[in-house]
Design an enzyme around this catalytic site. Structure first.
Site, PDB file in Angstrom:
ATOM      1  N   GLU A   4      33.331  32.405  48.509  1.00 36.64           N
ATOM      2  CA  GLU A   4      33.762  33.467  47.592  1.00 36.64           C
ATOM      3  C   GLU A   4      32.901  34.712  47.833  1.00 36.64           C
ATOM      4  O   GLU A   4      31.676  34.610  47.902  1.00 36.64           O
ATOM      5  CB  GLU A   4      33.646  32.984  46.149  1.00 36.64           C
ATOM      6  CG  GLU A   4      33.707  34.055  45.078  1.00 36.64           C
ATOM      7  CD  GLU A   4      34.996  34.879  45.086  1.00 36.64           C
ATOM      8  OE1 GLU A   4      36.078  34.304  45.195  1.00 36.64           O
ATOM      9  OE2 GLU A   4      34.893  36.127  44.991  1.00 36.64           O
ATOM     10  N   GLN A   5      33.557  35.859  47.931  1.00 37.11           N
ATOM     11  CA  GLN A   5      32.806  37.091  48.210  1.00 37.11           C
ATOM     12  C   GLN A   5      31.922  37.542  47.042  1.00 37.11           C
ATOM     13  O   GLN A   5      30.857  38.123  47.241  1.00 37.11           O
ATOM     14  CB  GLN A   5      33.764  38.213  48.590  1.00 37.11           C
ATOM     15  CG  GLN A   5      34.690  38.644  47.469  1.00 37.11           C
ATOM     16  CD  GLN A   5      35.661  39.747  47.881  1.00 37.11           C
ATOM     17  OE1 GLN A   5      35.632  40.203  49.009  1.00 37.11           O
ATOM     18  NE2 GLN A   5      36.523  40.158  46.971  1.00 37.11           N
ATOM     19  N   ARG A  12      40.824  35.313  31.831  1.00 38.53           N
ATOM     20  CA  ARG A  12      40.708  34.807  33.205  1.00 38.53           C
ATOM     21  C   ARG A  12      39.343  34.161  33.478  1.00 38.53           C
ATOM     22  O   ARG A  12      39.251  33.116  34.118  1.00 38.53           O
ATOM     23  CB  ARG A  12      40.945  35.929  34.206  1.00 38.53           C
ATOM     24  CG  ARG A  12      40.870  35.460  35.645  1.00 38.53           C
ATOM     25  CD  ARG A  12      40.828  36.645  36.565  1.00 38.53           C
ATOM     26  NE  ARG A  12      42.117  37.269  36.633  1.00 38.53           N
ATOM     27  CZ  ARG A  12      42.976  37.063  37.636  1.00 38.53           C
ATOM     28  NH1 ARG A  12      42.674  36.287  38.627  1.00 38.53           N
ATOM     29  NH2 ARG A  12      44.133  37.660  37.643  1.00 38.53           N
ATOM     30  N   TYR A  54      49.783  39.118  24.400  1.00 39.57           N
ATOM     31  CA  TYR A  54      49.616  37.777  23.838  1.00 39.57           C
ATOM     32  C   TYR A  54      48.172  37.627  23.402  1.00 39.57           C
ATOM     33  O   TYR A  54      47.284  38.338  23.879  1.00 39.57           O
ATOM     34  CB  TYR A  54      50.015  36.681  24.832  1.00 39.57           C
ATOM     35  CG  TYR A  54      49.443  36.815  26.215  1.00 39.57           C
ATOM     36  CD1 TYR A  54      50.146  37.466  27.227  1.00 39.57           C
ATOM     37  CD2 TYR A  54      48.190  36.278  26.533  1.00 39.57           C
ATOM     38  CE1 TYR A  54      49.631  37.591  28.504  1.00 39.57           C
ATOM     39  CE2 TYR A  54      47.666  36.398  27.817  1.00 39.57           C
ATOM     40  CZ  TYR A  54      48.396  37.054  28.793  1.00 39.57           C
ATOM     41  OH  TYR A  54      47.879  37.187  30.064  1.00 39.57           O
ATOM     42  N   ASP A 100      48.533  34.714  46.093  1.00 37.02           N
ATOM     43  CA  ASP A 100      48.907  36.125  46.248  1.00 37.02           C
ATOM     44  C   ASP A 100      48.906  36.568  47.708  1.00 37.02           C
ATOM     45  O   ASP A 100      49.656  37.477  48.077  1.00 37.02           O
ATOM     46  CB  ASP A 100      47.918  37.011  45.474  1.00 37.02           C
ATOM     47  CG  ASP A 100      48.332  37.212  44.021  1.00 37.02           C
ATOM     48  OD1 ASP A 100      49.292  36.547  43.588  1.00 37.02           O
ATOM     49  OD2 ASP A 100      47.694  38.020  43.336  1.00 37.02           O
TER      50      ASP A 100
HETATM   51  C1  LIG Z   1      47.377  42.760  35.315  1.00 34.20           C
HETATM   52  C2  LIG Z   1      47.767  41.422  35.846  1.00 34.20           C
HETATM   53  C3  LIG Z   1      48.199  40.448  34.965  1.00 34.20           C
HETATM   54  C4  LIG Z   1      48.552  39.182  35.439  1.00 34.20           C
HETATM   55  N1  LIG Z   1      48.987  38.250  34.559  1.00 34.20           N
HETATM   56  C5  LIG Z   1      49.329  37.010  35.026  1.00 34.20           C
HETATM   57  C6  LIG Z   1      49.774  35.990  34.142  1.00 34.20           C
HETATM   58  O1  LIG Z   1      49.871  36.187  32.934  1.00 34.20           O
HETATM   59  N2  LIG Z   1      50.105  34.775  34.663  1.00 34.20           N
HETATM   60  C7  LIG Z   1      50.019  34.516  36.012  1.00 34.20           C
HETATM   61  O2  LIG Z   1      50.336  33.401  36.442  1.00 34.20           O
HETATM   62  N3  LIG Z   1      49.593  35.466  36.874  1.00 34.20           N
HETATM   63  C8  LIG Z   1      49.241  36.697  36.417  1.00 34.20           C
HETATM   64  N4  LIG Z   1      48.809  37.642  37.283  1.00 34.20           N
HETATM   65  C9  LIG Z   1      48.716  37.340  38.694  1.00 34.20           C
HETATM   66  C10 LIG Z   1      47.493  36.507  39.015  1.00 34.20           C
HETATM   67  O3  LIG Z   1      46.322  37.121  38.546  1.00 34.20           O
HETATM   68  C11 LIG Z   1      47.395  36.299  40.514  1.00 34.20           C
HETATM   69  O4  LIG Z   1      48.679  36.027  41.029  1.00 34.20           O
HETATM   70  C12 LIG Z   1      46.510  35.118  40.835  1.00 34.20           C
HETATM   71  O5  LIG Z   1      45.202  35.349  40.380  1.00 34.20           O
HETATM   72  C13 LIG Z   1      46.520  34.870  42.327  1.00 34.20           C
HETATM   73  O6  LIG Z   1      45.636  33.827  42.646  1.00 34.20           O
HETATM   74  P1  LIG Z   1      44.941  33.828  44.052  1.00 34.20           P
HETATM   75  O7  LIG Z   1      44.064  32.622  44.073  1.00 34.20           O
HETATM   76  O8  LIG Z   1      45.944  34.010  45.122  1.00 34.20           O
HETATM   77  O9  LIG Z   1      44.052  35.151  44.068  1.00 34.20           O
HETATM   78  P2  LIG Z   1      42.884  35.625  43.056  1.00 34.20           P
HETATM   79  O10 LIG Z   1      42.922  34.849  41.788  1.00 34.20           O
HETATM   80  O11 LIG Z   1      43.023  37.097  43.036  1.00 34.20           O
HETATM   81  O12 LIG Z   1      41.588  35.200  43.828  1.00 34.20           O
HETATM   82  C14 LIG Z   1      41.211  35.714  45.069  1.00 34.20           C
HETATM   83  C15 LIG Z   1      39.726  35.426  45.248  1.00 34.20           C
HETATM   84  O13 LIG Z   1      39.383  35.645  46.606  1.00 34.20           O
HETATM   85  C16 LIG Z   1      38.184  36.377  46.663  1.00 34.20           C
HETATM   86  N5  LIG Z   1      38.188  37.091  47.950  1.00 34.20           N
HETATM   87  C17 LIG Z   1      38.989  38.127  48.305  1.00 34.20           C
HETATM   88  N6  LIG Z   1      38.728  38.501  49.568  1.00 34.20           N
HETATM   89  C18 LIG Z   1      37.731  37.691  50.014  1.00 34.20           C
HETATM   90  C19 LIG Z   1      37.034  37.590  51.250  1.00 34.20           C
HETATM   91  N7  LIG Z   1      37.295  38.428  52.292  1.00 34.20           N
HETATM   92  N8  LIG Z   1      36.078  36.642  51.382  1.00 34.20           N
HETATM   93  C20 LIG Z   1      35.794  35.787  50.337  1.00 34.20           C
HETATM   94  N9  LIG Z   1      36.423  35.861  49.137  1.00 34.20           N
HETATM   95  C21 LIG Z   1      37.402  36.786  48.985  1.00 34.20           C
HETATM   96  C22 LIG Z   1      38.244  37.286  45.457  1.00 34.20           C
HETATM   97  O14 LIG Z   1      36.969  37.762  45.091  1.00 34.20           O
HETATM   98  C23 LIG Z   1      38.851  36.349  44.419  1.00 34.20           C
HETATM   99  O15 LIG Z   1      37.874  35.585  43.744  1.00 34.20           O
HETATM  100  C24 LIG Z   1      48.467  38.907  36.836  1.00 34.20           C
HETATM  101  C25 LIG Z   1      48.008  39.901  37.719  1.00 34.20           C
HETATM  102  C26 LIG Z   1      47.669  41.150  37.229  1.00 34.20           C
HETATM  103  C27 LIG Z   1      47.196  42.214  38.191  1.00 34.20           C
END
Ligand SMILES: Cc1cc2nc3c(=O)[nH]c(=O)nc-3n(C[C@H](O)[C@H](O)[C@H](O)COP(=O)(O)OP(=O)(O)OC[C@H]3O[C@@H](n4cnc5c(N)ncnc54)[C@H](O)[C@@H]3O)c2cc1C
Length: 406
Positions: free
Chosen positions: A33-34, A109, A215, A296
């Protein structure tokens, strides 16, 4: 037999879920994790049954129940006054749990990450490790981190979010697009919102070119998390920065003349930033060699179905289950089938979320009756998103979902 070397990049929602699923299967892994700590200020997640049922299987349910708020109802209202357009019970009579088999939670979160982290055993997360490069070698895939550190592994799982570095390696550049919409967010103590009807419900207020979703979060619903979306700007001004400065006036203007519950909520904010809403274009490939994407990085979507985190959890559980049962001997086949399993559903939800933006932003002269009729049929229209259960999907994904994006 030597143990597989698996690296997960990112300790966000997908990365932690992937770690939990691999741990349950007894497969070793390391998360990189960064960030130097697992915190994100000012953001909340609506966790629906398709995500919460997986977290319950990891033993997270008591932690979730202790830190989150289960909404009383799901309610849609217009913008001028607080007349209900449509409503469905959630906590009331355990209606949502009975229908979808798992709870709906509003949670901060940082609390969600804490609950998930607490179920991970041992020292499996390396903080302050920012991935900067990947390269295939004869020994495996080499990961370069900011500074001197590096590692060689058999499989790297890119759970590094919408700005994924792993995606830069897997897919062509230009995968991200601006949705043409932007948002203001805030967290307000519930007691500061005397005009808010049903403060513990999850509610959408819908008006011309804008909507506001909120919510309650926290164990007693003591705070309300809101997310206010507006059309525009047409072009996002700064491709490097997705959160830009905004004024108090920018924040309040789209909601001038709206019901007092809404104006009262947005006027409580002290942070005036505008968030650009970006998505990932459907990718042709989710993997290349020993690198694969989840969450994502593969399918970022606008948040109108609250499904980005929930589908990231589904991805993580599906991939970990395949790794546990098949091993890495036929990695190309496994990763190809993983993407095939997940792509149909996640693309359908991406499209449906985008279409929902339009539905939430109708002007007064549009057919609001037709919208109300559709929202009243929520279980028929959107139940397929919440009812999904990874344990019931082994193959042939298209039979398990209904493509209702329109
Ligand atoms: C305003 C908003 C509201 C939202 N509400 C909801 C909701 O109600 N319900 C829902 O299901 N989703 C919601 N989402 C979407 C949700 O937050 C994301 O889809 C979800 O967090 C994606 O998970 P992930 O693990 O792909 O990425 P993330 O949870 O974004 O995690 C990515 C991680 O990777 C790390 N990282 C990034 N680049 C590097 C690197 N080069 N090296 C090492 N680490 C790195 C980051 O620091 C982070 O910790 C919302 C998004 C936003 C913007």
């Amino acid at each position: 037999m030597t143990e597989p070397r698996i690296a997960i990049i990112g300790a966000g929602i997908g990365g932690l879920a992937c770690g939990l699923a691999l741990q349950r299967a007894g497969v070793p892994f390391t998360i990189y994790e960064q960030a130097s700590a697992l915190t994100e200020i000012g953001a909340a997640i609506a966790l629906s049954a398709n995500g919460s049922r997986e977290l319950a299987r990891f033993g997270c349910l008591p932690g979730l129940e202790a830190t989150s708020c289960e909404p009383t109802e799901l309610i849609w209202r217009g913008w001028r006054d607080h007349t209900r357009v449509a409503a469905h019970p959630v906590r009331k009579d355990c209606a949502y749990r009975k229908t979808y088999g798992a709870p709906y939670f509003g949670i901060h979160r940082a609390d969600l990450q804490k609950v998930m982290r607490a179920q991970l055993h041992g020292d499996v997360i390396r903080l302050s490790h920012r991935l900067t490069g990947l390269a295939e070698t004869d020994q495996g895939i080499r990961l370069e981190f900011h500074g001197e550190d590096s590692d060689v592994v058999d499989l790297v799982i890119g759970a590094d979010g919408i700005k994924s570095r792993v995606r830069d390696y897997v897919a062509r550049p230009g995968a991200i697009r601006y949705s043409g919409t932007s948002a203001f967010r805030g967290i307000v103590p519930t007691k500061e919102l005397p005009h808010l009807p049903d403060p513990h419900a999850i509610q959408f207020w819908m008006g011309p070119d804008a909507h506001l979703l909120h919510y309650a979060i926290g164990p007693d619903g003591g705070d309300v998390n809101y997310f206010a979306v507006t059309e525009g700007p047409d072009e996002w001004p700064d491709p490097e920065r997705w959160v830009i400065e905004a004024t108090r006036e920018d924040h309040l203007k789209p909601f001038q003349g709206w019901d007092e519950a809404v104006t009262e909520m947005v006027s409580q904010s002290h942070h005036f930033a505008r968030w650009g809403l970006f998505t990932t274009k459907p990718l042709r490939h989710w993997h290349k060699g020993r690198a694969v994407l989840i969450g994502d990085g593969a399918h970022a979507m606008v948040p109108h179905h609250g499904q980005g985190a929930n589908t990231s959890i589904e991805d993580a559980v599906t991939l970990a289950g395949m790794i546990a049962s098949e091993g890495l001997a036929n990695l190309e086949g496994l990763l190809t089938r993983f993407a095939r399993l997940r792509r149909v559903r996640t693309t359908a939800i991406q499209k449906s979320a985008t279409a929902t933006n339009h539905v939430l932003h109708l002007h007064d002269e549009a057919d609001l009756q037709a919208r109300a009729a559709r929202l009243k049929k929520f279980p028929d229209e959107f139940g397929w998103i919440h009812a999904f259960d990874t344990s019931k999907v082994k193959s042939e994904p298209t039979r398990n979902i209904r493509l209702r994006a329109r």
